[in-house]
Motif scaffolding. Structure first.
Motif, PDB file in Angstrom:
ATOM      1  N   LEU A  94      -0.279  -1.273   1.936  1.00 18.16           N
ATOM      2  CA  LEU A  94      -1.379  -0.004   1.912  1.00 18.16           C
ATOM      3  C   LEU A  94      -1.976   0.390   0.543  1.00 18.16           C
ATOM      4  O   LEU A  94      -3.252   0.355   0.459  1.00 18.16           O
ATOM      5  N   LEU A  95      -0.932   0.264  -0.377  1.00 17.35           N
ATOM      6  CA  LEU A  95      -1.544   0.489  -1.578  1.00 17.35           C
ATOM      7  C   LEU A  95      -2.438  -0.693  -2.194  1.00 17.35           C
ATOM      8  O   LEU A  95      -3.381  -0.527  -3.044  1.00 17.35           O
ATOM      9  N   ARG A  96      -1.991  -1.950  -2.008  1.00 14.51           N
ATOM     10  CA  ARG A  96      -2.667  -3.231  -2.551  1.00 14.51           C
ATOM     11  C   ARG A  96      -3.980  -2.864  -1.567  1.00 14.51           C
ATOM     12  O   ARG A  96      -5.026  -3.322  -2.220  1.00 14.51           O
ATOM     13  N   ASP A  97      -4.297  -2.784  -0.398  1.00 13.05           N
ATOM     14  CA  ASP A  97      -5.518  -2.769   0.248  1.00 13.05           C
ATOM     15  C   ASP A  97      -6.241  -1.686   0.160  1.00 13.05           C
ATOM     16  O   ASP A  97      -7.538  -1.792   0.113  1.00 13.05           O
ATOM     17  N   ALA A  98      -5.930  -0.359  -0.043  1.00 12.09           N
ATOM     18  CA  ALA A  98      -6.588   0.875  -0.070  1.00 12.09           C
ATOM     19  C   ALA A  98      -6.323   1.696  -1.048  1.00 12.09           C
ATOM     20  O   ALA A  98      -7.165   2.613  -1.147  1.00 12.09           O
ATOM     21  N   GLY A 107      -8.474   7.145   7.570  1.00  7.76           N
ATOM     22  CA  GLY A 107      -7.196   6.372   7.261  1.00  7.76           C
ATOM     23  C   GLY A 107      -6.534   5.731   8.531  1.00  7.76           C
ATOM     24  O   GLY A 107      -5.651   4.501   8.262  1.00  7.76           O
ATOM     25  N   LEU A 108      -7.020   5.900   9.662  1.00  8.70           N
ATOM     26  CA  LEU A 108      -6.495   5.296  10.721  1.00  8.70           C
ATOM     27  C   LEU A 108      -6.826   3.896  10.768  1.00  8.70           C
ATOM     28  O   LEU A 108      -5.759   3.088  10.836  1.00  8.70           O
ATOM     29  N   PRO A 109      -7.855   3.054  10.282  1.00  8.69           N
ATOM     30  CA  PRO A 109      -8.073   1.931  10.266  1.00  8.69           C
ATOM     31  C   PRO A 109      -7.206   1.069   9.170  1.00  8.69           C
ATOM     32  O   PRO A 109      -6.615   0.040   9.388  1.00  8.69           O
ATOM     33  N   LEU A 110      -6.808   1.854   8.143  1.00 11.19           N
ATOM     34  CA  LEU A 110      -5.935   1.287   7.263  1.00 11.19           C
ATOM     35  C   LEU A 110      -4.551   1.263   7.773  1.00 11.19           C
ATOM     36  O   LEU A 110      -3.636   0.392   7.418  1.00 11.19           O
ATOM     37  N   LEU A 111      -4.122   2.256   8.279  1.00 13.44           N
ATOM     38  CA  LEU A 111      -2.819   2.438   9.005  1.00 13.44           C
ATOM     39  C   LEU A 111      -2.721   1.227   9.992  1.00 13.44           C
ATOM     40  O   LEU A 111      -1.513   0.534  10.094  1.00 13.44           O
ATOM     41  N   GLN A 112      -3.525   1.048  10.656  1.00 13.82           N
ATOM     42  CA  GLN A 112      -3.737  -0.099  11.950  1.00 13.82           C
ATOM     43  C   GLN A 112      -3.497  -1.414  11.295  1.00 13.82           C
ATOM     44  O   GLN A 112      -2.802  -2.030  11.919  1.00 13.82           O
ATOM     45  N   ARG A 113      -4.248  -1.730  10.334  1.00 10.11           N
ATOM     46  CA  ARG A 113      -4.361  -2.851   9.744  1.00 10.11           C
ATOM     47  C   ARG A 113      -2.910  -3.010   9.059  1.00 10.11           C
ATOM     48  O   ARG A 113      -2.413  -4.242   9.259  1.00 10.11           O
ATOM     49  N   MET A 114      -2.182  -2.354   8.577  1.00  5.94           N
ATOM     50  CA  MET A 114      -0.917  -2.284   7.697  1.00  5.94           C
ATOM     51  C   MET A 114       0.051  -2.493   8.826  1.00  5.94           C
ATOM     52  O   MET A 114       0.856  -3.027   8.926  1.00  5.94           O
ATOM     53  N   ILE A 149       5.004   7.380   2.532  1.00  6.05           N
ATOM     54  CA  ILE A 149       3.587   7.481   2.950  1.00  6.05           C
ATOM     55  C   ILE A 149       3.650   8.053   4.211  1.00  6.05           C
ATOM     56  O   ILE A 149       4.120   7.726   5.417  1.00  6.05           O
ATOM     57  N   VAL A 150       2.958   9.253   4.325  1.00  6.07           N
ATOM     58  CA  VAL A 150       2.814  10.082   5.504  1.00  6.07           C
ATOM     59  C   VAL A 150       1.464  10.291   6.202  1.00  6.07           C
ATOM     60  O   VAL A 150       0.373  10.285   5.434  1.00  6.07           O
TER      61      VAL A 150
END
Lengths: 376, 395
Positions: free
Chosen positions: A97-101, A229-236, A167-168
């Protein structure tokens, strides 16, 4: 088309194999999972020194430029040795997550700690009412003091007992299950208002139920854009799912080897039980199930960078296949071992439990079947 | 054809139901057998014995049994399962008792039978050995006659709840020269005899349910031989035939499915109860149909038995289907609880703490793990299929 590994990838696999072979025998793992802390921080440091925790990060961020295939290789070996340390949560999930976003500041502040083995992370995405849907979020985030205040309850947060950072996912806008309005925040586990109830998981790891009560975070805690945040979360979560598919493949291969070894040495009625055709066919089916799972795990890794629908379909398909194969292989391995298969003293039961856990981690077969059908 | 119970049987069912409702201690309902004390485990059997003389449904009346018909025994099992009562000590009541009634001498009957009924003696079963599982007749535990004793040496395994046991009925080899099944005898061993050591085996669900029993120069008086020396295999087979009653576990599975539905009603998938989602409801319906079929198959067996036929090797069907259904119920329960299927609650103090998730999620993962044993024990399902192939199909 070529499914062979590069020279660097082969080296990486060899090095993790020899690393684990010398440090992760059954008895050592057994005493680790039954110890008070349940993991080995000193081993984590060694993994960092070996560069394993740097695998999926670009060189510019202190990594070794690995991608999904490198993660797959490592996870398969972690599965084979039933590694409990929080590689998935810290490196693949939070690190990913940190790397991508993550902002440059966030990457600078946190990636060195992850890569260096100084900081352990867990991702609190699931909620008691939400089953496997990452958008089903009742935890709230409201603007406060230039930052945000979080409140809610997070379910079965794996590796949280070992973590110092979380990460919440929280809802800063919108209704439950709406895709807009989800935001991701970095939270210090030691922050005021964070309350953990720790417990063991069936596969010998640790997790927490986390209650957040008026937890204040600064503006620098937000990952990516507010409400997006959802697309980031989903990708992760998809990347994490691909990773545990490989973990499951490692477990299944180990179980098939153990079963072959056992049935060719165990004698009943004066002959090795592997001489019975009825058992041979079942071992063949276990082998086929594992091959099919391996194929889908590879597909999952190779499709991680595809566009959303294609990626989701590959991941969902892989998770369904892995779920089916894992159930079949784990149940049959126990059955073919007979009584010893259900004991705590033999690795077979431990693999059974790890596969049982993986089958529901990030969504079970029904969840991913629906997802697969939706993306068709 | 008529699948109804007679009026007399229905009246009996009402009597049993009322007796259970009035007498079963509610605090014992649905407790895990592996975290209960010996006295807790025996409490229900003792109540049945003291109040009604109903501790041993499968013994003849003259020895303190009930003398019930096959249908009455079936009703008794059903009603107990429905109410979630504690099973009686299977090894004493279901297994050894009938063997002693049929083959024991007068002294053995007089001494042991009443003590089984009252729960003074807890029995365990010394059958399997490390090298003799599916091939039980390959057992190697040796008993050598010396004067008025046997000297027993050997190693038994998978001995269920031996940690509570006062006595073990044990298959031993008395004639190593004879053909496999021929040289086996049936001995009763006092667990306090010097040379008997019990070692716990912890199963993957964390439970202490089974054990190893080591026998080193254990002196067993010859009067503890049941029947004739070297005829033990006959008694062992007789015992296994008895063990099959209730093995289908229809009522227990029915009850487990009822609870599963309650779970699935409370769990929701994107706002819809899990119970109503097409995927889950279909799996549940398929399972219930399998159970309906098994129930009818069991009733057909029962009817044949009432008319003096069987139970024959067909009862292997009941074992195979019954255990696969039991396993499937726990698998669907695990599915129902979602993330909370990852929670491991080892037996002990942690098991008494409030559940991590909703209350109904407690112990669900452990039950899934624990039920894997059912297709292995009591003659593995592979052995049961061999029996059907050979004895029923004549292959």
């Amino acid at each position: 088309m070529d499914f062979s590994l590069s020279e660097e990838q082969t080296l990486l696999r060899n090095s993790v194999q020899s690393f684990l072979a010398g440090r992760y025998d059954f008895d050592t793992r057994y005493s680790t999972i039954n110890s008070e802390t349940g993991w080995r921080p000193e081993l984590w440091r060694e993994m960092a020194e070996l560069g394993l925790l740097a695998a999926p990060f670009p060189e510019a961020l202190g990594g070794i430029d690995g991608g999904p295939v490198e993660t797959m290789l490592l996870m398969e070996e972690f599965g084979r040795y039933m590694v409990v340390e929080p590689y998935l949560e810290t490196v693949v999930m939070a690190g990913g997550l940190l790397r991508d976003a993550g902002s440059e500041a966030q990457q600078e502040a946190h990636l060195p700690g992850i890569i260096g083995g100084d900081s352990v992370w867990a991702v609190a995405w699931a909620e008691p009412q939400g089953r496997y849907n990452p958008a089903d979020i009742a935890t709230t985030a409201s603007a406060s003091d230039g930052g945000y205040v979080l409140g809610g309850k997070k379910a079965v947060v794996e590796a949280a007992p070992w973590a110092d950072k979380l990460i919440v996912s929280a809802r800063s806008d919108g209704r439950r299950r709406e895709s807009k309005g989800v935001s991701l925040f970095i939270v210090d586990k030691a922050a005021e208002g964070v309350n953990c109830r720790d417990f063991r998981t069936i596969d010998g790891r640790r997790a927490s139920e986390i209650t957040l009560k008026d937890v204040q975070v600064g503006p620098e805690a937000l990952i990516g854009e507010l409400n997006a945040g959802l697309p980031l979360l989903q990708r992760m979560l998809d990347e994490a799912t691909a990773a545990i598919c490989a973990d499951a493949v490692g477990c299944m291969k180990a179980l098939n080897e153990a079963t072959k070894e056992y049935t060719t040495t165990r004698k009943q009625f004066g002959v090795p039980i592997a001489s019975f055709q009825v058992l041979q066919h079942r071992m063949v089916d276990m082998f086929i199930a594992t091959e099919q799972a391996t194929s889908m795990a590879i597909k999952a890794a190779l499709k991680l960078d595809a566009e959303d629908a294609e990626r989701e379909r590959a991941i969902a398909g892989a998770k369904v296949q892995i779920g089916q194969s894992a159930r079949y292989v784990s149940q049959e391995a126990v059955q073919l071992h007979g009584g010893v298969g259900v004991t705590d003293e033999l690795n077979v039961g431990h693999y059974f439990k790890r596969l049982t856990a993986i089958a529901r981690r990030f969504g079970d077969e029904d969840y991913h079947l629906r997802r697969y059908a939706r993306t068709g | 054809m008529d699948m109804r119970f007679s009026d007399a049987d229905l009246a009996f069912r009402d009597e049993v139901r009322a007796f259970i409702a009035d007498n079963f201690p509610p605090e014992l309902k649905d407790r895990s057998l592996y975290s209960m004390t010996r006295d807790d485990l025996l409490a229900w059997q003792r109540i049945c014995h003291e109040k009604k003389g109903w501790a041993a449904p499968n013994w003849p009346k003259e020895y303190g049994g009930t003398g019930w018909s096959a249908v009455q025994k079936y009703i008794w099992n059903e009603e107990n399962a429905r109410a979630g009562t504690t099973p009686t000590n299977a090894f004493g009541i279901l297994m050894l008792g009938p063997v002693l009634c049929a083959f024991g001498n007068e002294q053995q009957k007089e001494y042991f039978l009443p003590r089984i009924l009252t729960g003074e003696h807890w029995w365990c079963q010394g059958y399997s050995e490390p090298g003799a599982g599916s091939d039980l007749a390959g057992l190697k535990t040796r008993a050598v006659r010396e004067g008025d004793h046997y000297i027993v040496n050997g190693h038994k395994i998978w001995t269920t709840l031996a940690q509570h046991a006062d006595w073990m009925f044990c298959l031993v080899r008395t004639d190593p020269e004879a053909k496999k099944q021929r040289g086996i005898s049936f001995l009763l061993i006092d667990m306090t005899t010097p040379g008997v050591t019990v070692r716990p085996i912890i199963t993957m669900d964390g439970a202490h349910e089974v054990n190893e029993v080591f026998l080193e120069n254990v002196k067993v008086p010859v009067e503890n031989l049941v029947g004739q020396e070297n005829d033990g295999w006959t008694y062992a087979k007789f015992l296994l035939g008895n063990e099959r009653s209730g093995i289908a576990g229809v009522a227990r599975s029915r009850e487990a499915i009822r609870k599963l539905k309650l779970m699935a009603e409370q769990e929701s998938v994107d706002g819809e109860p899990l119970l109503e989602t097409p995927g889950f409801s279909r799996k549940l319906a398929e399972l219930e149909i399998k159970l309906d079929a098994l129930e009818m198959t069991e009733l057909r067996t029962l009817a044949a038995e009432s008319q003096g036929r069987g139970p024959g090797p067909e009862s292997s069907i009941l074992k195979i289907e019954g255990t696969e259904i039991q396993q499937r119920v726990t698998e669907l329960a695990l599915e129902a609880v979602g993330h909370y299927g990852l929670v491991f609650t080892p037996p002990g103090p942690e098991a008494e703490a409030p559940a991590i998730g909703p209350d109904y999620t407690r112990g669900v993962a452990q039950r899934y793990m624990n039920m894997r044993k059912t297709s292995i024990y009591g003659g593995s399902n592979e052995i049961q299929r061999n029996i059907i192939a050979k004895m029923v199909l004549g292959l």
